[in-house]
Enzyme design. Structure first.
Site, PDB file in Angstrom:
ATOM      1  N   GLY A 193      39.295  48.256  37.403  1.00 51.02           N
ATOM      2  CA  GLY A 193      39.140  46.841  37.025  1.00 51.02           C
ATOM      3  C   GLY A 193      40.313  45.996  37.490  1.00 51.02           C
ATOM      4  CB  CYS A 194      43.965  46.491  37.234  1.00 49.00           C
ATOM      5  SG  CYS A 194      43.974  46.634  35.429  1.00 49.00           S
TER       6      CYS A 194
END
EC number: 1.11.1.24
Length: 150
Positions: free
Chosen positions: A45-46
């Site tokens: 996600g990051c």
């Protein structure tokens, strides 16, 4: 989670980036500043979020924005993340969580039924005068630039 809201003065932070370079709020006076907090460097996600910001970096620059990523990762982890994905913006290694706590994004989280303390993925858009213009708590990792550059 965060107690900061639109119209508040941004916290006067100071922290080192992946190369040991100091960054503070005053460095960005006269520019709009996007401070995005993410849980952990090099996680899916990051990575999606930071890559979306990277891919739109020219649009941010054209609109007088500077970008700063912040997590509690070490400078070494941040440097690896930045180099691997060629991010054109600094990543603050906030290991003592001073910036994270100043912005109020550290707190209880739930993942797969377990509760733990961690960083809540949150983005702050700060205007040229150091005032928070927007707080984005529901970050869409794959289209985050569009959430900011409306």
């Amino acid at each position: 989670m965060t107690t900061l809201k639109k119209g508040d003065k941004a916290p006067d932070f100071s922290a080192l980036d992946q190369d040991g370079q100091a960054h503070q709020l005053a460095d960005y006076a006269g520019k709009k500043l996007v401070v995005f907090f993410y849980p952990k460097a090099s996680t899916p996600g990051c990575t999606a979020e930071a890559c979306d910001l990277r891919d739109n970096f020219e649009r941010f620059q054209a609109n007088n924005y500077a970008l700063l990523g912040v997590s509690a990762d070490s400078a070494k982890a941040q440097a690896k993340f930045k180099d691997k994905y060629e991010f054109p913006f600094p990543l603050l290694a906030d290991e003592d969580k001073s910036v994270i706590q100043a912005f109020g994004v550290w707190g209880p989280k739930k993942f797969m039924g377990k509760e733990y303390d961690g960083i809540h993925r949150t983005t702050f858009v700060i205007d040229e005068n150091g005032i928070i213009d927007e707080v984005i708590e529901k970050v869409k990792t794959k289209e985050h630039a569009a959430q900011i550059l409306k």
